[in-house]
Design an enzyme around this catalytic site. Structure first.
Site, PDB file in Angstrom:
ATOM      1  N   GLY A   1     -19.876   2.862 -42.238  1.00  0.00           N
ATOM      2  CA  GLY A   1     -18.580   2.361 -42.665  1.00  0.00           C
ATOM      3  C   GLY A   1     -18.193   1.116 -41.891  1.00  0.00           C
ATOM      4  O   GLY A   1     -18.878   0.692 -40.960  1.00  0.00           O
TER       5      GLY A   1
ATOM      6  N   ASP B   1       0.855  -1.189   0.000  1.00  0.00           N
ATOM      7  CA  ASP B   1       0.000   0.000   0.000  1.00  0.00           C
ATOM      8  C   ASP B   1       0.890   1.237   0.000  1.00  0.00           C
ATOM      9  O   ASP B   1       1.825   1.328   0.807  1.00  0.00           O
ATOM     10  CB  ASP B   1      -0.918   0.023   1.219  1.00  0.00           C
ATOM     11  CG  ASP B   1      -1.922   1.171   1.150  1.00  0.00           C
ATOM     12  OD1 ASP B   1      -2.750   1.163   0.226  1.00  0.00           O
ATOM     13  OD2 ASP B   1      -1.853   2.063   2.009  1.00  0.00           O
TER      14      ASP B   1
END
Length: 673
Positions: A565, A88
């Protein structure tokens, strides 16, 4: 390199990193360490005011992360790791602990407080050694330490602060900056371990591994400790009697002895502490073991009375442990293999066995528009509902009663009405209706999963086998109908999850976006609502764009446009943010490379990519909706957030933020390097 001498000793060992941090993962992999990633479930809710020094908070958090994974794996994963690593990192300035900012304003507050000042970066690290005994007990031995690095920021102007904040980089980093990336421009000097600031003190960690494997006595020579769980109400906490630690430890200042925890007022920076942490039997009740483990792990975060208990070793040295003062009882967490099945286990298995029946009941009620009917005409009885939906009275009554048992309907005096859940999600005309998704599951996924055994045996989708048998008299009509069903399913999921994804990150810096495969434009509309200055182009196949008109709101959104497209073959519309929602999981590796390469080619540095998928847990143990979806055996694969992050990084996109939304889809925000 200091790690090389112990690499061979780690060969064949199951090493686990209890963290999903891409930075820690990269640091450890770069030195050749082979490990699994199992993120900890520990909730980081420790009360910071209970710790005398900031590093104590970081070390305790790292310890709880590592112990949670070490205790969970033998029970939930049915395998015991050899080593679990927890870490941590925090930033401290002026006596305040800075963790990750929650939003842009929080990032501004943090970075402003660091401007022109020297601050400390602490990383707490916990190494848990797991020793599996012949009687299937597991001993957990804990080595914990921390590293401090001093960092000085330059004086930051308002423009520089906001330019950095708007890059998106601060949002998932302790203290609101990443020194290894753009945040490095803010730093005047670094005193200490640079990688410690990135997120992991590699040098100190390697020294600890060397001490463990070059000087440690074998686990078979160690005395095991007894574990008593003190209980008051429902919150047991551990009181351990332990032997003298047999693993030597060394501080960064060269001391070869273990500093006594009780002398915290005079302890040196970077100290190491070693102790036996916990012992539990692998066999036994899953719920009892996991429940007690959760209670043990979360005892600090649930502390309320401020009293202290002491953790004692054979030398009578003490270390403060925040806990309750309670009556001691000894608790056996082991059950005999021949004991009666537990009620909750039987209920869980029954739910799984009957799961397909529940799904089909929901599908049938949805197809018959039962929820629409009872919204218009609440309080009908079974005969009246049957007449309206053109079904038998007996069959309708059985279906309605089943829906009541599933929490979809309410019954009073043999009449029926919708629950709030049905009103919100199951009506075909509700704002967040999943009706289209449910119909798609019934029409497409149900037949596929009826052939799951063949799919598993053959390793590929059964779509051709299942749907090639259907009549093809009207090919055009069937094709269009199938497209509409699929689009309706995508539309309903996007309506439910769209807002959570669109608001997951601050995208205000981007003015033009392109939603590739955006289908009906629902996600695009949510993005324009969340970011009023953004315009979005939906780029999808011509047939999809043509049919999308049926799903568009009556009041057109002039900031959402559609372009037809093929994103594999055609040029992509120009934009400074590209969106991929529910696209990548369905593509082969080859198609992934083609699409991501095309996006990377048109993106300039700083352009964004918003990814939305179901993110698997790092150990691939959940969530079930993602793993069950994978059983459809499509060409692609389901991935964890880390896997997606590494995939996008290989195409030049750095992950800035990850958000598990608690909705149907998760989100990741990346920036082109």
């Amino acid at each position: 390199m200091v790690l090389n001498p112990v690499i061979s000793k780690l060969a064949g060992k199951l090493v686990v990193l209890a963290s999903a941090s891409p930075r820690r993962l990269e640091i450890l992999r770069n030195v050749g360490l082979r490990f699994e990633v199992v993120p900890s479930w520990f909730k980081e809710t420790l009360d910071k005011s209970l710790f005398k020094a900031p590093y104590e908070y970081a070390v305790e958090t790292a310890k709880q992360k590592a112990l949670e994974v070490a205790r969970r794996m033998p029970i939930k994963h049915l395998k015991t790791p050899d080593i679990v690593i927890g870490a941590d990192t925090i930033v401290t300035v002026d006596g305040l602990i800075l963790e990750k900012p929650v939003d842009k304003h929080d990032a501004y507050r943090m970075l402003s407080s660091l401007s022109g000042k020297e601050h400390s970066v602490y990383t707490g690290v916990a190494i848990v050694l797991c020793h599996e005994k012949e009687n299937e007990e597991v001993d957990y031995q804990l080595i914990q330490f921390y590293e401090e690095t001093k960092v000085k920021f330059a004086d930051l102007s308002e423009d520089m602060l906001w330019e950095y904040i708007n890059s998106g980089e601060p949002m998932d980093k302790a203290g609101g900056y990443g020194i290894q990336a753009l945040g490095g421009m803010l730093v005047e000097y670094v005193h200490g371990d640079f990688l410690n600031v990135v997120g992991f003190p590699l040098n100190h960690f390697c020294k600890q591994l060397s001490l463990i494997y070059n000087h440690c006595t074998s686990s078979s020579d160690q005395k095991s400790e007894s574990v008593h769980l003190s209980v008051n109400g429902t919150h047991p906490t551990p009181v351990l009697s332990q032997p003298t630690p047999s693993v030597p430890a060394q501080s960064s200042h060269g001391s070869s002895s273990i500093p006594k925890p009780s002398s915290s007022s005079s302890s040196q920076t970077h100290h190491t502490h070693c102790s036996l942490a916990h012992k539990v039997k692998r066999k036994g009740s899953d719920s009892e073991v996991s429940q007690s483990s959760w209670m043990l792990v979360n005892s600090l975060s649930k502390h309320t009375d401020g009293r202290e208990a002491k953790l004692c070793n054979s030398e009578n040295t003490t270390s403060p442990l925040i806990t309750r003062s309670e009556q001691l009882i000894e608790r056996d967490v082991t059950e005999h293999e021949d004991s009666e099945p537990r009620k909750e286990d039987l209920e869980r298995i029954s739910e799984l066995i009957d799961g397909f029946k529940a799904s089909k009941a929901l599908f049938t009620a949805s197809r018959l528009r039962v929820f629409d009917l009872l919204h218009r005409m609440p309080g009908l009885d079974a005969a009246q509902v049957g007449q309206e939906v053109k079904a038998s009275v007996k069959g309708t009554e059985c279906l309605l009663e089943a829906c009541v048992s599933l929490g979809l309907l309410k019954s009073k005096d043999r009449t029926y009405e919708n629950t709030d859940l049905a009103t919100s999600l199951l009506r075909s005309d509700s704002c967040f209706s999943l009706h289209g998704h449910i119909q798609h599951c019934d029409d497409t996924l149900w037949p596929l999963f009826s052939h799951l055994e063949s799919a598993v045996e053959e390793g590929h989708s059964q779509r051709e086998k299942v749907f090639s048998r259907k009549p093809k008299e009207d090919t055009f009509h069937n094709s269009q109908e199938a497209k509409l069903r699929f689009m309706n399913a995508m539309h309903s999921v996007a309506k439910v999850a769209g807002k959570s994804v669109a608001t997951a990150f601050d995208l205000s810096r981007y003015k033009t976006a392109c939603d590739l495969g955006g289908c009906t434009g629902t996600m695009a509309c949510e993005l324009t609502k969340a970011h009023p200055e953004m315009s979005v182009t939906v780029f999808d196949l011509p047939a999809v764009v043509e049919l999308s008109e049926r799903f568009r709101p009556l009041q057109s959104n002039n900031r959402v446009s559609f372009v037809a497209g093929d994103f594999f073959q055609d040029e992509l519309p120009k934009a400074d943010l590209y969106i991929l929602a529910r696209i990548l999981h369905d593509l082969t590796d080859e198609k992934l490379h083609i699409l991501l390469s095309k996006i990377a080619d048109v993106c300039k540095p700083g352009c964004g990519l918003l990814l939305s998928e179901i993110f698997l847990d790092e150990d691939r143990s959940g969530p079930s909706r993602g793993l069950l979806q994978a059983l459809s055996m499509s060409e692609g694969k389901q991935r964890s957030a880390t896997e997606y992050s590494l995939l996008l990084k290989s195409h030049g996109f750095n992950t800035a933020q990850i958000r598990h939304t608690d909705n149907l889809l998760d989100a990741m925000f990346c920036i082109k390097a």
